[in-house]
Design an enzyme around this catalytic site. Structure first.
Site, PDB file in Angstrom:
ATOM      1  N   ARG A 184     -61.157  80.681   8.416  1.00  0.00           N
ATOM      2  CA  ARG A 184     -62.503  81.126   8.774  1.00  0.00           C
ATOM      3  C   ARG A 184     -63.141  81.781   7.566  1.00  0.00           C
ATOM      4  O   ARG A 184     -62.455  82.207   6.628  1.00  0.00           O
ATOM      5  CB  ARG A 184     -62.450  82.104   9.947  1.00  0.00           C
ATOM      6  CG  ARG A 184     -61.522  83.280   9.752  1.00  0.00           C
ATOM      7  CD  ARG A 184     -61.325  84.086  11.023  1.00  0.00           C
ATOM      8  NE  ARG A 184     -60.325  85.126  10.870  1.00  0.00           N
ATOM      9  CZ  ARG A 184     -60.561  86.329  10.370  1.00  0.00           C
ATOM     10  NH1 ARG A 184     -61.780  86.656   9.991  1.00  0.00           N
ATOM     11  NH2 ARG A 184     -59.601  87.220  10.254  1.00  0.00           N
ATOM     12  N   LEU A 203     -65.821  80.103  13.946  1.00  0.00           N
ATOM     13  CA  LEU A 203     -65.466  80.383  15.335  1.00  0.00           C
ATOM     14  C   LEU A 203     -66.532  81.186  16.056  1.00  0.00           C
ATOM     15  O   LEU A 203     -66.370  81.491  17.248  1.00  0.00           O
ATOM     16  CB  LEU A 203     -64.117  81.100  15.391  1.00  0.00           C
ATOM     17  CG  LEU A 203     -62.922  80.303  14.866  1.00  0.00           C
ATOM     18  CD1 LEU A 203     -61.630  81.082  15.072  1.00  0.00           C
ATOM     19  CD2 LEU A 203     -62.830  78.937  15.536  1.00  0.00           C
ATOM     20  N   GLY A 232     -53.071  86.663  15.064  1.00  0.00           N
ATOM     21  CA  GLY A 232     -52.760  88.037  14.719  1.00  0.00           C
ATOM     22  C   GLY A 232     -53.945  88.970  14.815  1.00  0.00           C
ATOM     23  O   GLY A 232     -54.023  89.958  14.075  1.00  0.00           O
ATOM     24  N   ARG A 250     -56.693  91.662  16.743  1.00  0.00           N
ATOM     25  CA  ARG A 250     -56.575  92.812  17.633  1.00  0.00           C
ATOM     26  C   ARG A 250     -56.697  92.338  19.085  1.00  0.00           C
ATOM     27  O   ARG A 250     -57.429  91.384  19.366  1.00  0.00           O
ATOM     28  CB  ARG A 250     -57.667  93.841  17.308  1.00  0.00           C
ATOM     29  CG  ARG A 250     -57.376  95.236  17.862  1.00  0.00           C
ATOM     30  CD  ARG A 250     -58.437  96.241  17.485  1.00  0.00           C
ATOM     31  NE  ARG A 250     -58.543  96.463  16.054  1.00  0.00           N
ATOM     32  CZ  ARG A 250     -59.185  97.500  15.502  1.00  0.00           C
ATOM     33  NH1 ARG A 250     -59.769  98.404  16.277  1.00  0.00           N
ATOM     34  NH2 ARG A 250     -59.249  97.625  14.195  1.00  0.00           N
ATOM     35  N   ARG A 284     -62.419  87.133  23.853  1.00  0.00           N
ATOM     36  CA  ARG A 284     -63.884  87.125  23.680  1.00  0.00           C
ATOM     37  C   ARG A 284     -64.380  85.813  23.097  1.00  0.00           C
ATOM     38  O   ARG A 284     -65.535  85.422  23.320  1.00  0.00           O
ATOM     39  CB  ARG A 284     -64.321  88.304  22.802  1.00  0.00           C
ATOM     40  CG  ARG A 284     -64.185  89.663  23.505  1.00  0.00           C
ATOM     41  CD  ARG A 284     -64.894  90.760  22.750  1.00  0.00           C
ATOM     42  NE  ARG A 284     -64.260  91.095  21.497  1.00  0.00           N
ATOM     43  CZ  ARG A 284     -63.253  91.967  21.367  1.00  0.00           C
ATOM     44  NH1 ARG A 284     -62.755  92.577  22.441  1.00  0.00           N
ATOM     45  NH2 ARG A 284     -62.738  92.228  20.180  1.00  0.00           N
ATOM     46  N   HIS A 326     -51.829  99.967   9.840  1.00  0.00           N
ATOM     47  CA  HIS A 326     -51.154  99.059   8.912  1.00  0.00           C
ATOM     48  C   HIS A 326     -49.660  99.302   9.006  1.00  0.00           C
ATOM     49  O   HIS A 326     -49.189 100.208   9.707  1.00  0.00           O
ATOM     50  CB  HIS A 326     -51.660  99.268   7.483  1.00  0.00           C
ATOM     51  CG  HIS A 326     -52.981  98.615   7.225  1.00  0.00           C
ATOM     52  ND1 HIS A 326     -53.136  97.245   7.233  1.00  0.00           N
ATOM     53  CD2 HIS A 326     -54.198  99.130   6.958  1.00  0.00           C
ATOM     54  CE1 HIS A 326     -54.411  96.949   6.975  1.00  0.00           C
ATOM     55  NE2 HIS A 326     -55.070  98.078   6.808  1.00  0.00           N
ATOM     56  N   ILE A 328     -47.393 100.809   7.407  1.00  0.00           N
ATOM     57  CA  ILE A 328     -46.851 102.160   7.276  1.00  0.00           C
ATOM     58  C   ILE A 328     -46.987 102.952   8.574  1.00  0.00           C
ATOM     59  O   ILE A 328     -46.111 103.753   8.926  1.00  0.00           O
ATOM     60  CB  ILE A 328     -47.528 102.901   6.096  1.00  0.00           C
ATOM     61  CG1 ILE A 328     -46.773 104.195   5.773  1.00  0.00           C
ATOM     62  CG2 ILE A 328     -49.004 103.176   6.380  1.00  0.00           C
ATOM     63  CD1 ILE A 328     -47.253 104.851   4.481  1.00  0.00           C
ATOM     64  N   ASN A 329     -48.063 102.718   9.316  1.00  0.00           N
ATOM     65  CA  ASN A 329     -48.265 103.416  10.582  1.00  0.00           C
ATOM     66  C   ASN A 329     -47.273 102.953  11.645  1.00  0.00           C
ATOM     67  O   ASN A 329     -46.742 103.766  12.405  1.00  0.00           O
ATOM     68  CB  ASN A 329     -49.690 103.208  11.084  1.00  0.00           C
ATOM     69  CG  ASN A 329     -50.737 103.539  10.043  1.00  0.00           C
ATOM     70  OD1 ASN A 329     -51.509 102.673   9.637  1.00  0.00           O
ATOM     71  ND2 ASN A 329     -50.774 104.778   9.569  1.00  0.00           N
ATOM     72  N   ASP A 354     -44.552  94.519   8.539  1.00  0.00           N
ATOM     73  CA  ASP A 354     -45.262  93.240   8.535  1.00  0.00           C
ATOM     74  C   ASP A 354     -44.320  92.048   8.656  1.00  0.00           C
ATOM     75  O   ASP A 354     -44.562  91.133   9.446  1.00  0.00           O
ATOM     76  CB  ASP A 354     -46.078  93.087   7.253  1.00  0.00           C
ATOM     77  CG  ASP A 354     -47.448  93.734   7.355  1.00  0.00           C
ATOM     78  OD1 ASP A 354     -47.846  94.127   8.465  1.00  0.00           O
ATOM     79  OD2 ASP A 354     -48.123  93.861   6.318  1.00  0.00           O
TER      80      ASP A 354
END
Length: 362
Positions: free
Chosen positions: A38, A60, A82, A84, A90, A125, A127-128, A154
């Site tokens: 995209r 899209l 991948g 959210r 939607r 990300h 680390i979180n 990841d």
């Protein structure tokens, strides 16, 4: 592509991080992966994560682009995305809709926090996600945790878990089951990577501290040591027989302290120590940088790395005794295979030209 997944078709909704890693693994092992690009995506030329699959570029935001994805999914075994949670719904491309058309579709979703839970819609990300798993707390020196790049969340906890989930669900379909949704959360996957640590903690065999345990640098015979040339040596002598070989090679008494080992290792260069310990069971290895690793004799002999269109990159893994895996192809240009893919879906030449004129096919 040849491989054990030959004959399996996967639609990949283009993104970054774990989803393309999972798609790369599936493509490496023979799946026909069609990557839907995209506009405005982050990327770079010859990215190994985009190797060995075909590419179509769609808008899209237009109904025609989403309709092409629906038709692709209707003729595919799996789909990977991948975004959210809620984004695909939607677009009218959520699992409820696509599974109505293709009951056998395996719908793979990879996110940081998962499809449900109080943090599901929260940005983050790698680390979180590993911070919440408890694993980040144990990585690094005593002073503070250190992020292990984005390998753990990841790729190990996200992309590899998604690839495993896709293959597991595809195997169930082959056995007669219907398709289903694979919800791969990096926070879940990272936690799973820590199964042994949590088990040791429960057994009273692990301290919830850094550099205080057998495998985190807390013991003198398992850690990283600086050599005289500023390079590093990795020592992993856990069992008594390996420790014996290590201390013998260092000319130290058994049970020598970290300080004693450090002083001796600082007396020679890294490669001098590697040569010194060659052929022993002292569990000693050089800490190679990214330029050295591909040309190490063992990696050359194993063909662990490949030169694909001028880019040194890891070869597909694992390997099989009876199934050939093709050499990876370099990444295709964005949208390079659009006309061919649409033709396979039954679009006529005039329809393809119209979609390009309307900006649906980019």
């Amino acid at each position: 592509m040849a491989g054990p997944l030959k004959g399996v078709r996967i639609v990949e909704l283009g993104g970054i991080g774990p989803a393309p890693f999972a798609a790369m693994m599936l493509a490496d092992h023979g799946a026909d992966v069609i990557r839907v690009e995209r506009a405005g995506m982050i990327g770079f030329e010859n990215d190994p994560l985009r190797r060995s699959r075909r590419s179509i570029s769609l808008d899209l935001k237009q109904p025609g682009g989403c309709e092409i994805v629906r038709r692709l999914a209707a003729k595919s075994d799996g789909l990977i995305e991948g975004y959210r949670p809620g984004v695909m719904e939607r677009l009218g491309l959520g699992p409820d809709e696509l599974l109505r058309t293709n009951l056998k579709l395996v719908y793979g979703r990879v996110t940081g926090w998962g499809q449900t839970g109080p943090l599901a819609q929260t940005a983050g990300h790698d680390i979180n996600y590993i911070a919440l798993s408890g694993l980040l707390h144990g990585i690094g020196p005593q002073e503070r945790p250190v992020p292990p790049i984005n390998y753990l969340g990841d790729y190990a906890g996200g992309g590899m878990m998604l690839a495993f989930g896709m293959v597991s669900a595809l195997l169930a379909v082959k056995g007669g089951a219907d398709g289903q949704v694979v919800d791969a959360a990096m926070s879940d996957g990272a936690a799973l990577i820590g199964a042994m640590t949590y088990g040791l903690l429960a057994a009273g065999l692990w301290k919830d501290e850094r550099e205080a345990n057998l495998l985190d640098g807390g013991t003198a015979t398992y850690g990283i040591y600086r050599c005289s040339d500023g390079k590093f040596l990795a020592i992993g002598a856990i069992e008594p027989q390996f420790q014996h070989a290590l201390f013998k090679g260092l000319a130290l008494n058994p049970g020598a302290t970290r300080e004693e080992i450090s002083t001796v290792i600082k007396s020679r260069t890294r490669d001098a120590w590697v040569n010194h310990f060659a052929g022993t069971d002292a569990c000693v290895a050089p800490v190679l940088d990214l330029g050295e690793a591909p040309v190490h004799p063992h990696n050359i002999a194993r063909r662990t790395f490949l030169d694909v269109d001028g880019v040194f990159q890891p070869a597909p893994a694992p390997r099989y005794s009876a199934t050939q895996i093709d050499r990876p192809d370099p990444p295709r240009s964005e949208g390079q295979d659009g006309d061919v893919i649409l033709g396979e879906l039954g679009y006529s030449g005039d329809e393809i030209a119209r979609l390009r004129t309307e900006g649906v096919l980019l």
